[in-house]
Each structure stands twice: as structure tokens, then as C-alpha cells.
Design an enzyme around this catalytic site. Structure first.
Site, PDB file in Angstrom:
ATOM      1  CG  HIS A  53      40.809  50.611  26.813  1.00 44.63           C
ATOM      2  ND1 HIS A  53      40.722  49.247  26.614  1.00 44.63           N
ATOM      3  CD2 HIS A  53      42.125  50.867  27.029  1.00 44.63           C
ATOM      4  CE1 HIS A  53      41.926  48.709  26.707  1.00 44.63           C
ATOM      5  NE2 HIS A  53      42.796  49.676  26.971  1.00 44.63           N
ATOM      6  CD  GLU A  55      35.134  49.997  24.593  1.00 44.93           C
ATOM      7  OE1 GLU A  55      34.980  49.166  23.682  1.00 44.93           O
ATOM      8  OE2 GLU A  55      36.263  50.473  24.892  1.00 44.93           O
ATOM      9  CB  CYS A  83      39.506  44.889  25.987  1.00 45.80           C
ATOM     10  SG  CYS A  83      39.509  46.128  27.305  1.00 45.80           S
ATOM     11  CB  CYS A  86      36.050  47.965  27.864  1.00 46.89           C
ATOM     12  SG  CYS A  86      37.404  49.123  27.603  1.00 46.89           S
TER      13      CYS A  86
END
Length: 156
Positions: A53, A55, A83, A86
């Protein structure tokens, strides 16, 4: 750079990664003392890595660039509310401030629904959708006991 420029860079990374076919529409930057020290965009589908992801990629980049595993003097700018994975990475990196552009509701509206995971986290392990079972605990305790006695450990 201003806060708006940091967020616009995160948004640019989201668009660049998405348009380049590297993953979903998510981008992120990590900022330390007015300088971008980490950049990332979603790379889940292009790397076959469900943890890639924006991040997480940006945090990894910042940690590599700064040669540290703690970013407690940094800020994170991301194109969307993080999320649960993250958010956990942000906590582990000790980042004290997050700025985000879209909400998790906005993400759900385009097919990225993390709310299910948010609902699962507070449940006891035996009630979660992913089945969890305690297994070989006595053997597993060996490494924990060794860690507890280790005098040269690096705490994190």
C-alpha cells in the site's frame, strides 16, 4: 514546501501509480523537517504484494533514506484515510501526525472497503472470519524467553 504541496505530491503519486497500471489510486509522502523523505504509491497488483500500500511503501522508503525504523519526527500525507494495516504501520513507525485526502467511505464507494477489517479487529480471535488457533505455545515461548534475557537487544 507547504502542507498543501505535500498533499498534492501524495495525490500526484496516487494518479501516477494508477495511470501507470501499478496499483490502486493511492499515494503517500513522509515529511521530516520540511523535506519529503519518503514517497510511495500503491503497488499491490504490479508487485503481487498485498502489503504494498502507498503508506507502507512510503514508510519503507523514508526508513531506508533516514536509516532508522522510527519516524517520530515526521508527518505523513496520504491520499486516503489509512486502512487498518497502514494505520498499524504508522503506529509502529511512531509517526505522530497524519493528513489524508479521502475518507474510508470514499474508498468504499469505489470498491476499496476496509470497513470489514476495522470491524474484525476488536472481535475476540475466535469470532473473526479468519480462523485463528493457538498452537505449539510452549515451544514458541523459547524465543520469547531468550529475547527477555537478551542484554544487547534493540527495543522498538
Amino acid at each position: 514546501m507547504s502542507q498543501e504541496k505535500y498533499m498534492r505530491e501524495a495525490l500526484h503519486l496516487a494518479e501516477m501509480g494508477m495511470r501507470g497500471g501499478r496499483g490502486g489510486p493511492f499515494g503517500c509522502v513522509v515529511v521530516r523537517k520540511g523535506e519529503i523523505v519518503g514517497r510511495g504509491h500503491n503497488r499491490v497488483t504490479s508487485t503481487n504484494d498485498p502489503t504494498a500500500h502507498a503508506e507502507v511503501v512510503a514508510i519503507r522508503d523514508a526508513c531506508a533514506n533516514l536509516e532508522t525504523f522510527q519516524l517520530d519526527d515526521c508527518e505523513l500525507y496520504t491520499s486516503c484515510e489509512p486502512c487498518p494495516m497502514c494505520l498499524s504501520a504508522i503506529y509502529w513507525a511512531r509517526i505522530p501526525q497524519i493528513f489524508y485526502g479521502n475518507t474510508r467511505t470514499d474508498a468504499a464507494a469505489i470498491g476499496f472497503d476496509d470497513d470489514f477489517i476495522y470491524q474484525q479487529v476488536p472481535l475476540p480471535p475466535e469470532q473473526r472470519t479468519v480462523k485463528m488457533q493457538l498452537f505449539l505455545r510452549d515451544e514458541a515461548q523459547g524465543a520469547f524467553k531468550e529475547w527477555a534475557a537478551k542484554t544487547d537487544k534493540v527495543r522498538y
